[in-house]
Design a protein around this motif. Sequence first.
Motif, PDB file in Angstrom:
ATOM      1  N   THR A  94       0.864  -1.177   0.000  1.00 17.34           N
ATOM      2  CA  THR A  94       0.000   0.000   0.000  1.00 17.34           C
ATOM      3  C   THR A  94       0.903   1.230   0.000  1.00 17.34           C
ATOM      4  OG1 THR A  94      -0.166   0.334   2.405  1.00 17.34           O
ATOM      5  CG2 THR A  94      -1.725  -1.218   1.406  1.00 17.34           C
ATOM      6  N   SER A 143      -5.549  -4.764   4.718  1.00  9.77           N
ATOM      7  CA  SER A 143      -5.572  -4.243   3.356  1.00  9.77           C
ATOM      8  C   SER A 143      -5.801  -5.411   2.402  1.00  9.77           C
ATOM      9  CB  SER A 143      -4.237  -3.570   3.016  1.00  9.77           C
ATOM     10  OG  SER A 143      -4.141  -3.336   1.628  1.00  9.77           O
ATOM     11  N   GLN A 146      -4.334  -1.971  -3.004  1.00 11.99           N
ATOM     12  CA  GLN A 146      -4.645  -0.551  -3.149  1.00 11.99           C
ATOM     13  C   GLN A 146      -5.973  -0.323  -3.863  1.00 11.99           C
ATOM     14  OE1 GLN A 146      -2.157   1.643  -1.967  1.00 11.99           O
ATOM     15  NE2 GLN A 146      -3.495   3.402  -2.243  1.00 11.99           N
ATOM     16  N   ASP A 149      -8.962  -1.335  -1.598  1.00 12.55           N
ATOM     17  CA  ASP A 149      -9.066  -0.432  -0.448  1.00 12.55           C
ATOM     18  C   ASP A 149      -9.679   0.910  -0.852  1.00 12.55           C
ATOM     19  OD1 ASP A 149      -7.865  -2.445   0.969  1.00 12.55           O
ATOM     20  OD2 ASP A 149      -5.922  -1.443   1.158  1.00 12.55           O
TER      21      ASP A 149
END
Length: 256
Positions: A94, A143, A146, A149
């Motif tokens: 991330t 998570s 990316q 999320d």
Amino acid sequence: MRAVFCAFLLIFLSLSVRAECTALTASGNAEYPPYLWRASHNSDALDGAITRLMTTLGERIGIPVQMQFVGPWGRTQEEVANGNIDLIAGAFYTQARSERMDYIRPAFQETRSVLWVRNDNVFAYSRLDDLVGKRGVTVINNSFGQAFDEFAKAHLEILQVGGLEQALRMISNGRVDYLVYEEQPGLAYIERARIDNLQMLDVPVSSEALYLTMSCKSACNTPALKERISAELELMRQEGLMDQYLELARGQWQGQ
């Protein structure tokens, strides 16, 4: 910005008088079987496939890697970011983490994050838009890559709870429509708890790589050491060690 930040820290550390790095500390998500789990409720030791991998890594680079339980997953990330622990053994990429830690490549494992639903509440899923309007649950500070999320933050209602066992009770009891979590740890908990009213949907929400990360504030964070670790991770990947360790860890987890 992350590279500049880490560079300044490394310059500062290089100017400081310190002993050569002779040991590394590492931690990870302790609710992550068969990859990682706490050896017992009153123990600081971590068992699992990643612990085996880190032990082998330490032997090969000549610097022991000590796996430690330091608390819930959120606290673990903070301990590493603050330099109290050198490494996270098992983290998705991330942007936020990359600003406080260096990702060491290659990744040591590829994982899938999936959806679990109740047998009496199965729904069609092929893309993230299919989750809009439904209520989900996952574990706090997790998570799933990316892209997921960012979409979840903008469009989805996903409760975050303190642990996977609590999340499993919520989906099993019908309090939410789905649980999002990684495939292998989810299966490990469901099988050991003998939960029989859940099923996993075929299409994953994401497929992500698991990395070893090193804190920018670690006194052991040097280019030379990261290169040595990277080279050994590549050799272990070619040898298929992680698959061997996962098979051993599954049996160990189920036998507890």
